[in-house]
Design an enzyme around this catalytic site. Structure first.
Site, PDB file in Angstrom:
ATOM      1  N   LYS A  35      35.637  51.007  38.174  1.00 45.60           N
ATOM      2  CA  LYS A  35      34.270  51.453  37.941  1.00 45.60           C
ATOM      3  C   LYS A  35      34.151  52.968  37.930  1.00 45.60           C
ATOM      4  O   LYS A  35      33.372  53.521  37.174  1.00 45.60           O
ATOM      5  CB  LYS A  35      33.311  50.857  38.965  1.00 45.60           C
ATOM      6  CG  LYS A  35      33.447  51.397  40.350  1.00 45.60           C
ATOM      7  CD  LYS A  35      32.497  50.681  41.298  1.00 45.60           C
ATOM      8  CE  LYS A  35      32.920  50.872  42.728  1.00 45.60           C
ATOM      9  NZ  LYS A  35      32.498  52.138  43.297  1.00 45.60           N
ATOM     10  N   THR A  36      34.951  53.630  38.757  1.00 45.04           N
ATOM     11  CA  THR A  36      34.893  55.092  38.740  1.00 45.04           C
ATOM     12  C   THR A  36      35.348  55.622  37.386  1.00 45.04           C
ATOM     13  O   THR A  36      34.793  56.574  36.852  1.00 45.04           O
ATOM     14  CB  THR A  36      35.776  55.677  39.846  1.00 45.04           C
ATOM     15  OG1 THR A  36      35.462  55.027  41.069  1.00 45.04           O
ATOM     16  CG2 THR A  36      35.531  57.157  39.995  1.00 45.04           C
ATOM     17  N   ASP A 221      26.219  55.098  41.411  1.00 41.28           N
ATOM     18  CA  ASP A 221      27.357  54.328  41.913  1.00 41.28           C
ATOM     19  C   ASP A 221      26.907  53.542  43.144  1.00 41.28           C
ATOM     20  O   ASP A 221      25.963  53.941  43.819  1.00 41.28           O
ATOM     21  CB  ASP A 221      28.481  55.311  42.285  1.00 41.28           C
ATOM     22  CG  ASP A 221      29.814  54.613  42.453  1.00 41.28           C
ATOM     23  OD1 ASP A 221      29.902  53.412  42.152  1.00 41.28           O
ATOM     24  OD2 ASP A 221      30.760  55.279  42.896  1.00 41.28           O
ATOM     25  N   GLU A 222      27.569  52.454  43.449  1.00 42.59           N
ATOM     26  CA  GLU A 222      27.277  51.656  44.652  1.00 42.59           C
ATOM     27  C   GLU A 222      25.798  51.253  44.710  1.00 42.59           C
ATOM     28  O   GLU A 222      25.156  51.350  45.743  1.00 42.59           O
ATOM     29  CB  GLU A 222      27.639  52.437  45.922  1.00 42.59           C
ATOM     30  CG  GLU A 222      29.027  53.046  45.928  1.00 42.59           C
ATOM     31  CD  GLU A 222      30.120  52.051  46.266  1.00 42.59           C
ATOM     32  OE1 GLU A 222      29.862  50.834  46.224  1.00 42.59           O
ATOM     33  OE2 GLU A 222      31.240  52.511  46.572  1.00 42.59           O
ATOM     34  N   GLN A 256      29.793  43.445  47.430  1.00 42.72           N
ATOM     35  CA  GLN A 256      30.195  44.518  48.332  1.00 42.72           C
ATOM     36  C   GLN A 256      28.994  45.182  48.996  1.00 42.72           C
ATOM     37  O   GLN A 256      29.085  46.311  49.491  1.00 42.72           O
ATOM     38  CB  GLN A 256      31.024  45.567  47.588  1.00 42.72           C
ATOM     39  CG  GLN A 256      32.368  45.027  47.133  1.00 42.72           C
ATOM     40  CD  GLN A 256      33.253  46.126  46.556  1.00 42.72           C
ATOM     41  OE1 GLN A 256      33.724  47.005  47.254  1.00 42.72           O
ATOM     42  NE2 GLN A 256      33.464  46.065  45.252  1.00 42.72           N
ATOM     43  N   ARG A 619      40.671  46.246  49.717  1.00 42.38           N
ATOM     44  CA  ARG A 619      41.205  47.619  49.791  1.00 42.38           C
ATOM     45  C   ARG A 619      42.708  47.615  49.560  1.00 42.38           C
ATOM     46  O   ARG A 619      43.318  48.648  49.318  1.00 42.38           O
ATOM     47  CB  ARG A 619      40.944  48.269  51.166  1.00 42.38           C
ATOM     48  CG  ARG A 619      39.487  48.442  51.601  1.00 42.38           C
ATOM     49  CD  ARG A 619      38.631  49.102  50.590  1.00 42.38           C
ATOM     50  NE  ARG A 619      37.987  48.100  49.740  1.00 42.38           N
ATOM     51  CZ  ARG A 619      37.482  48.355  48.541  1.00 42.38           C
ATOM     52  NH1 ARG A 619      37.532  49.565  48.056  1.00 42.38           N
ATOM     53  NH2 ARG A 619      36.917  47.405  47.821  1.00 42.38           N
TER      54      ARG A 619
END
Length: 758
Positions: A35-36, A221-222, A256, A619
DNA sequence: CCGTCAACAGTTTTT
DNA sequence: CTGTTGACGG
């Protein structure tokens, strides 16, 4: 890390998100789905292909670190800095807006930002002032209620109108007074950094129109972790209206969402398509991070949740190593096993380094046992979180001075440093000073400057107060002329902070080093190139010190995480969001700890805990360890630990079970009786398969070290030796040891203070 | 006013 | 167990 992004390497979904031009778009991006890369590539694409001016772009991230990385990657893609683009956290962006327009709300641009700790103190002071007893209601609970209200954009008067029970009535009273007090002090708390920009947009004439025109493209983001205030902010800025706006890209993953407790509203992401009509939705389900087995585990875990958009991560990666589940005796044993496993790995594969490993846990309190085990094992580690750098006493003291210099109305800072170093201004004098200041409508600092006019302050205290005020005034003047680092350096010198700390002993030396680190940070801040949009802030009549302080207030511990340090990282799963590591240990997987006990009564909370576990699992790139202990000490109490129910859905085929050595020994001896199952398992396992060692029953001792026959140890007086015999139980374990120098001795372990020799 | 000691409460996660 | 708060004496 991921490969350098270019269009060629994007998968079809990523490409369609990157090439999206105008209108709202929701990118549902699973963990590790790039996504980044999508965000940064799209920004580059907007600039290069569509000719968008970077200053028309606003990108909001969750941490400063993520913001820094994003800017760096856009710079790489474009070959130049995206000058004028705003990238930052919601809080940083809010602070920047407020710095520019604080006067519209009645603050100045030199405002202070109260961190959580300061906000709590302020709440307590307010309660005391209003005679709302901090004993009846915890200031924490009161501030929590205020904070929750703010995050939902509930103003004090609205809150008061709906308050009904004694608690909410008390909160309503405190809320209003607290807000007034902040304003008097020219201060904002964290929540205000989100709320006040919304106020600005809704009340200040023309501002919203200006920013809507300025930021033609907004990226977030997020998004799953945004709360009501943040949602409103975005909605005002970027919803489609007449002439402009609507070009909003939000990227997030409902699986998330882990900040519900902080007011994050998962509905923001679930309802995006409804809130922003015509929104496109792109799903990124291809994972580029983890092995297939790790993903299988992640999918199995998260599929237990009912409230989700539903998405399954895919990978073309190989199966990879199986997961390892470790059962330990207690938290100390667990920590030791983890430390040794890392050492084993490092020895086996010389190209791995300590930085490839992370140990995750649910609560910060768990870091202690790990830290001790890492010390004993002589493994370098860095802890992220817990006691933060900027929350250390000496740093807070130094910063409070600087705050007062930058903002003379900061009463909280005044209170903190008026007697640091000791000037003989005690409780009584301070109370009188504040009373007098309030009566005359002066700030505490202003009153101190004129202490000689108050007959109560004779001689010593009047002089001390006046001197203090003069010192601050002198530095306020200085701060308008020189860089932030200069101010701090001279201040520390003037008040003799370093030498005072050094005199406190070894701990003081460490504190002094921390202050030196702060000075270095300020110099670094001064030296860095001005980041584009900051030019405006400089124009906004702020000093270097003002800007340094506002920046420092928003730094988080994750920002201090150094991924290049040659050390194992220890942190909470919350802190690990957005990071990745080849080797991940998730520790403390016991019901009641992870998930936390309270989650069992609340289905929503349990789902959030599960998402947290999912974040932890995802992670990992190469190998995942999941550990739990049979017994765990919490708040000094020993409690039995039952393996987390979160482990159940993980398919048995992809996970192998292990036990620590200590546990195996204790079990073989039948000395563990926490669960009825212990004996049965022992039978299944078959006696005598473990090497014959002498077991030690430490089930009733707090921290008796675990030793076996033949082990090498070191005695503080007798030096190195080998254990020949062990006898006794619990606290009374005795050992016969052959010392190299002192010969054979019998010692009581509890008193001998032995160390293990590796 | 300040240092010392006893009693005490507290552990979820953070911008 | 540990850091913080309250009471007391110097």
């Amino acid at each position: 890390m991921e490969q350098a992004a270019s269009h060629v390497q994007l998968n079809p979904e990523q490409r369609s998100a990157v090439q999206h031009f105008e209108g709202p778009i929701l990118v549902l991006a699973g963990a590790g789905s790039g996504k980044t890369r999508v965000l940064t590539t799209r920004i580059a694409h907007l600039v290069r292909e569509h000719g968008v001016d970077p200053s028309g772009i606003l990108a909001v991230t969750f941490t400063n670190k993520a913001a820094g990385e994003m800017r760096a990657r856009v710079r790489t893609l474009l070959g130049e800095d995206p000058a004028g683009m705003w990238i930052g956290t919601f809080h940083a962006v809010g602070a920047r807006l407020l710095r520019r327009h604080a006067d519209r709300l009645g603050w100045t641009s030199s405002f202070t930002i109260f961190d959580a700790d300061e906000a709590l103190r302020e709440t307590k002071r307010t309660m005391e002032r209003l005679q709302v007893s901090p004993k009846r209601w915890h200031p924490k609970a009161v501030h929590g209620a205020i904070s929750a209200a703010k995050n939902q954009l509930v103003a004090p008067d609205t809150y008061a109108a709906t308050a009904a029970d004694p608690f909410t009535l008390a909160v309503a009273q405190v809320f209003a007074a607290y807000q007034t007090s902040l304003k008097e002090q020219n201060a904002f708390d964290f929540d205000d950094l989100l709320v006040k920009p919304v106020d600005l947009f809704t009340t200040a004439q023309g501002l919203l129109a200006y920013y809507r025109q300025r930021f033609t493209f907004v990226l977030v983001d997020e998004y799953q972790d945004t709360n009501r205030a943040q949602y409103q902010f975005l909605h005002l800025l970027a919803s489609a209206q007449e002439e402009s706006g609507g070009n909003l890209m939000v990227v997030g993953d409902d699986d998330q969402s882990i900040y519900g407790w902080r007011g994050a509203d998962i509905r923001n992401i679930l309802d995006f398509e409804r809130d922003f009509p015509g929104a496109r939705v792109v799903r990124l389900e291809q994972n580029y991070r983890s092995t297939a087995r790790i993903l299988d585990a992640a999918n199995a875990v998260i599929s237990q949740n009912l409230k989700r958009k539903g998405k399954t991560l895919r990978t073309s990666a190989e199966a990879g190593e199986p997961l390892t589940r470790v059962e330990a005796y207690d938290e100390r044993d667990e920590a030791e096993w983890i430390a040794h496993e890392i050492q084993r790995r490092l020895m086996r594969a010389p190209d791995e380094t300590a930085r490839d490993f992370v140990v995750l846990y649910r609560t910060n309190a768990q870091s202690r046992a790990l830290e001790e085990a890492f010390r004993r094992a002589d493994l370098p580690y860095q802890i992220v979180g817990g006691t933060r750098f900027y929350e250390r006493r000496e740093i807070m003291d130094a910063l409070a001075y600087l705050r007062l210099i930058s903002n003379p109305r900061d009463a909280a800072a005044f209170e903190r440093v008026i007697n640091v170093p000791r000037r003989g201004i005690g409780d009584a004098s301070r109370a009188e000073l504040y009373r007098w200041a309030a009566a005359r409508g002066m700030s505490a600092l202003g009153a101190a400057a004129r202490a000689d006019e108050n007959p109560t302050f004779r001689g010593r205290s009047a002089a001390a107060l006046a001197e203090f005020a003069a010192l601050v005034a002198r530095f306020t003047e200085l701060a308008s002329q020189v860089a932030a680092g200069q101010v701090i350096e001279r201040l520390v010198e003037e008040i003799g902070l370093l030498s005072a700390l050094e005199e406190e002993g070894p701990e003081g030396t460490e504190r002094a080093d921390n202050v030196r680190e702060l000075i270095a940070a300020a110099h670094e801040f001064d030296a860095r190139p001005l980041d584009d949009a900051e030019d405006d802030d400089v124009a906004a009549d702020t000093t270097a010190l003002d800007r340094f302080l506002q920046k420092v207030s928003l730094l988080t511990d994750v920002d201090r995480h150094d991924p290049d340090a040659r050390a194992v990282t220890l942190m909470t799963i919350h802190n690990a969001k957005g990071l990745e590591f080849p080797y991940v240990f998730i520790s403390g997987l016991e019901d009641g700890l992870f998930p936390l006990a309270r989650a069992f009564d609340e289905p929503d909370t349990l789902e959030e805990e599960r998402r947290l576990f999912y974040v932890g699992i995802t992670r990992a790139r190469r190998k995942l360890y999941l550990s739990h202990a049979r017994v765990r000490r919490r708040a000094g109490e020993v409690r039995p630990g039952i393996p987390s129910s979160f482990l159940e859905p993980i398919p048995p085929l992809i996970i192998e079970h292990q036990r620590t050595r200590a546990l195996s020994h204790a079990r073989a001896s039948g000395s563990l009786g926490w669960h009825g199952s212990a004996r049965r398992e022992e039978r299944d396992q078959g006696r005598g398969r473990e090497p014959a060692g002498v077991w030690v029953d430490y089930s009733d001792s707090q921290d008796a070290p675990r030793y076996v026959k033949g082990e090498r140890v070191r005695h503080p007086q007798f030096g190195p030796g080998v254990i020949r015999e062990l006898s006794g139980f619990g606290k009374d374990v005795k050992a016969v040891i052959d010392f190299e120098r002192a010969g054979r001795k019998k010692v009581v372990l509890r008193y001998a203070n032995l160390q293990k020799e590796l």
